[in-house]
Design a protein around this motif. Structure first.
Motif, PDB file in Angstrom:
ATOM      1  N   LYS A  73       0.697  -1.182  -0.008  1.00  0.00           N
ATOM      2  CA  LYS A  73       0.029   0.001   0.119  1.00  0.00           C
ATOM      3  C   LYS A  73       0.952   1.209  -0.089  1.00  0.00           C
ATOM      4  O   LYS A  73       0.246   2.267  -0.039  1.00  0.00           O
ATOM      5  N   ASN A  74       2.147   1.187  -0.211  1.00  0.00           N
ATOM      6  CA  ASN A  74       3.288   2.132   0.233  1.00  0.00           C
ATOM      7  C   ASN A  74       2.875   3.176   1.303  1.00  0.00           C
ATOM      8  O   ASN A  74       2.857   4.339   1.272  1.00  0.00           O
ATOM      9  N   THR A  75       2.593   2.708   2.392  1.00  0.00           N
ATOM     10  CA  THR A  75       2.101   3.317   3.796  1.00  0.00           C
ATOM     11  C   THR A  75       3.146   3.015   4.618  1.00  0.00           C
ATOM     12  O   THR A  75       3.821   1.840   4.750  1.00  0.00           O
ATOM     13  N   VAL A  76       3.351   4.017   5.730  1.00  0.00           N
ATOM     14  CA  VAL A  76       4.201   3.636   6.612  1.00  0.00           C
ATOM     15  C   VAL A  76       3.167   4.507   7.896  1.00  0.00           C
ATOM     16  O   VAL A  76       2.744   5.326   7.980  1.00  0.00           O
ATOM     17  N   GLY A  77       3.152   3.176   8.980  1.00  0.00           N
ATOM     18  CA  GLY A  77       2.333   3.600  10.072  1.00  0.00           C
ATOM     19  C   GLY A  77       3.053   3.910  11.425  1.00  0.00           C
ATOM     20  O   GLY A  77       4.055   3.497  11.681  1.00  0.00           O
ATOM     21  N   LEU A  78       2.294   4.837  12.237  1.00  0.00           N
ATOM     22  CA  LEU A  78       3.081   4.643  13.737  1.00  0.00           C
ATOM     23  C   LEU A  78       2.026   4.765  14.364  1.00  0.00           C
ATOM     24  O   LEU A  78       1.077   5.598  14.567  1.00  0.00           O
ATOM     25  N   GLN A  79       1.920   3.979  15.259  1.00  0.00           N
ATOM     26  CA  GLN A  79       0.918   3.451  16.363  1.00  0.00           C
ATOM     27  C   GLN A  79       1.427   4.129  17.833  1.00  0.00           C
ATOM     28  O   GLN A  79       2.533   3.712  18.231  1.00  0.00           O
ATOM     29  N   MET A  80       0.773   4.712  18.244  1.00  0.00           N
ATOM     30  CA  MET A  80       1.098   5.708  19.364  1.00  0.00           C
ATOM     31  C   MET A  80       0.050   5.386  20.459  1.00  0.00           C
ATOM     32  O   MET A  80      -0.867   5.681  20.519  1.00  0.00           O
ATOM     33  N   ASN A  81       0.814   4.680  21.687  1.00  0.00           N
ATOM     34  CA  ASN A  81      -0.015   4.452  22.903  1.00  0.00           C
ATOM     35  C   ASN A  81       0.437   4.967  24.133  1.00  0.00           C
ATOM     36  O   ASN A  81       1.679   5.477  23.931  1.00  0.00           O
ATOM     37  N   ASN A  82      -0.427   4.991  25.143  1.00  0.00           N
ATOM     38  CA  ASN A  82      -0.122   5.790  26.386  1.00  0.00           C
ATOM     39  C   ASN A  82       0.655   7.345  26.069  1.00  0.00           C
ATOM     40  O   ASN A  82       1.442   7.514  26.642  1.00  0.00           O
ATOM     41  N   LEU A  83       0.013   8.063  25.256  1.00  0.00           N
ATOM     42  CA  LEU A  83       0.344   9.429  25.096  1.00  0.00           C
ATOM     43  C   LEU A  83       0.105  10.075  26.262  1.00  0.00           C
ATOM     44  O   LEU A  83      -0.488  10.143  27.079  1.00  0.00           O
ATOM     45  N   THR A  84       1.089  10.946  26.105  1.00  0.00           N
ATOM     46  CA  THR A  84       1.165  12.092  27.413  1.00  0.00           C
ATOM     47  C   THR A  84       1.257  13.521  26.668  1.00  0.00           C
ATOM     48  O   THR A  84       1.650  13.825  25.578  1.00  0.00           O
ATOM     49  N   PRO A  85       1.030  14.549  27.625  1.00  0.00           N
ATOM     50  CA  PRO A  85       0.931  15.927  26.919  1.00  0.00           C
ATOM     51  C   PRO A  85       2.511  16.415  26.373  1.00  0.00           C
ATOM     52  O   PRO A  85       2.439  17.225  25.450  1.00  0.00           O
ATOM     53  N   GLU A  86       3.572  15.688  26.559  1.00  0.00           N
ATOM     54  CA  GLU A  86       4.813  15.737  26.243  1.00  0.00           C
ATOM     55  C   GLU A  86       4.871  15.367  24.745  1.00  0.00           C
ATOM     56  O   GLU A  86       5.834  15.723  24.067  1.00  0.00           O
ATOM     57  N   ASP A  87       4.050  14.429  24.229  1.00  0.00           N
ATOM     58  CA  ASP A  87       3.966  14.071  22.993  1.00  0.00           C
ATOM     59  C   ASP A  87       3.230  15.049  21.957  1.00  0.00           C
ATOM     60  O   ASP A  87       3.213  14.928  20.762  1.00  0.00           O
ATOM     61  N   THR A  88       2.669  16.074  22.312  1.00  0.00           N
ATOM     62  CA  THR A  88       2.073  17.152  21.539  1.00  0.00           C
ATOM     63  C   THR A  88       2.852  17.611  20.569  1.00  0.00           C
ATOM     64  O   THR A  88       3.981  18.387  21.225  1.00  0.00           O
ATOM     65  N   ALA A  89       2.721  18.080  19.486  1.00  0.00           N
ATOM     66  CA  ALA A  89       3.443  18.247  18.344  1.00  0.00           C
ATOM     67  C   ALA A  89       3.165  18.105  17.142  1.00  0.00           C
ATOM     68  O   ALA A  89       1.844  17.482  17.059  1.00  0.00           O
ATOM     69  N   LEU A  90       3.606  18.854  16.147  1.00  0.00           N
ATOM     70  CA  LEU A  90       3.572  18.545  14.744  1.00  0.00           C
ATOM     71  C   LEU A  90       4.296  17.385  14.279  1.00  0.00           C
ATOM     72  O   LEU A  90       5.460  17.354  14.399  1.00  0.00           O
ATOM     73  N   TYR A  91       3.782  16.246  13.638  1.00  0.00           N
ATOM     74  CA  TYR A  91       4.195  14.865  13.347  1.00  0.00           C
ATOM     75  C   TYR A  91       4.437  15.030  11.735  1.00  0.00           C
ATOM     76  O   TYR A  91       3.607  15.222  10.936  1.00  0.00           O
ATOM     77  N   TYR A  92       5.868  14.704  11.430  1.00  0.00           N
ATOM     78  CA  TYR A  92       6.141  14.518   9.867  1.00  0.00           C
ATOM     79  C   TYR A  92       6.378  13.342   9.610  1.00  0.00           C
ATOM     80  O   TYR A  92       7.307  12.649  10.171  1.00  0.00           O
ATOM     81  N   CYS A  93       6.148  13.020   8.293  1.00  0.00           N
ATOM     82  CA  CYS A  93       6.814  11.702   7.734  1.00  0.00           C
ATOM     83  C   CYS A  93       7.858  12.236   6.694  1.00  0.00           C
ATOM     84  O   CYS A  93       7.690  13.432   6.003  1.00  0.00           O
ATOM     85  N   ALA A  94       8.911  11.597   6.663  1.00  0.00           N
ATOM     86  CA  ALA A  94      10.033  11.859   5.917  1.00  0.00           C
ATOM     87  C   ALA A  94      10.563  10.688   5.296  1.00  0.00           C
ATOM     88  O   ALA A  94      10.595   9.699   6.035  1.00  0.00           O
ATOM     89  N   ALA A  95      11.370  10.806   4.117  1.00  0.00           N
ATOM     90  CA  ALA A  95      11.786   9.692   3.539  1.00  0.00           C
ATOM     91  C   ALA A  95      13.218  10.090   2.901  1.00  0.00           C
ATOM     92  O   ALA A  95      13.222  11.119   2.295  1.00  0.00           O
TER      93      ALA A  95
END
Length: 128
Positions: A73-95
């Protein structure tokens, strides 16, 4: 040129989960693919990346985040569990292509400069 598009961000309560997805415009067989994030006033930092069959994580992401790649499917996933306020951000995919060059490990300082293809980013906000 490779194009990347992130999806799946949003607002979640502390302890919750989100799954980000990065859709590529072509096959990713010869690319290292990484997730970076940047919070306001902070440097862009590598969160996780997948190179071939190996995956890598920042210390802050270990045991909570899981990166995966779907070649079909030409996809990359990121499963994020047990999130905290410190994880707040703009998330980018890069290659970055691994053909003919050494790609810096995404979790190393300054690694972002080694990635030539970027998505626009998706906001993740962790708040109660």
């Amino acid at each position: 040129q490779l194009q990347l598009h992130e999806s799946g961000g949003g607002l979640v309560q502390p302890g919750g989960s989100l799954r980000l997805s990065c859709q590529a415009s072509e096959r990713l067989d010869y690319y290292a693919v990484a997730w970076f994030r940047q919070a306001p006033g902070e440097e862009r930092e590598g969160v996780s990346c997948i190179v071939g069959t190996r995956d890598y994580y920042a210390n802050s992401a270990k045991d909570r985040f899981t990166v995966s790649r779907d070649y079909g499917k030409n996809t990359v996933g990121l499963q994020m569990n047990n999130l905290t306020p410190e994880d707040t951000a703009l998330y980018y995919c890069a290659a970055a292509t691994v053909i003919g060059q050494d790609v810096p490990l995404c979790v190393a300082p300054g690694a972002a400069s080694g990635y030539s293809s970027w998505g626009r980013g998706v906001q993740v906000t962790v708040s109660s």
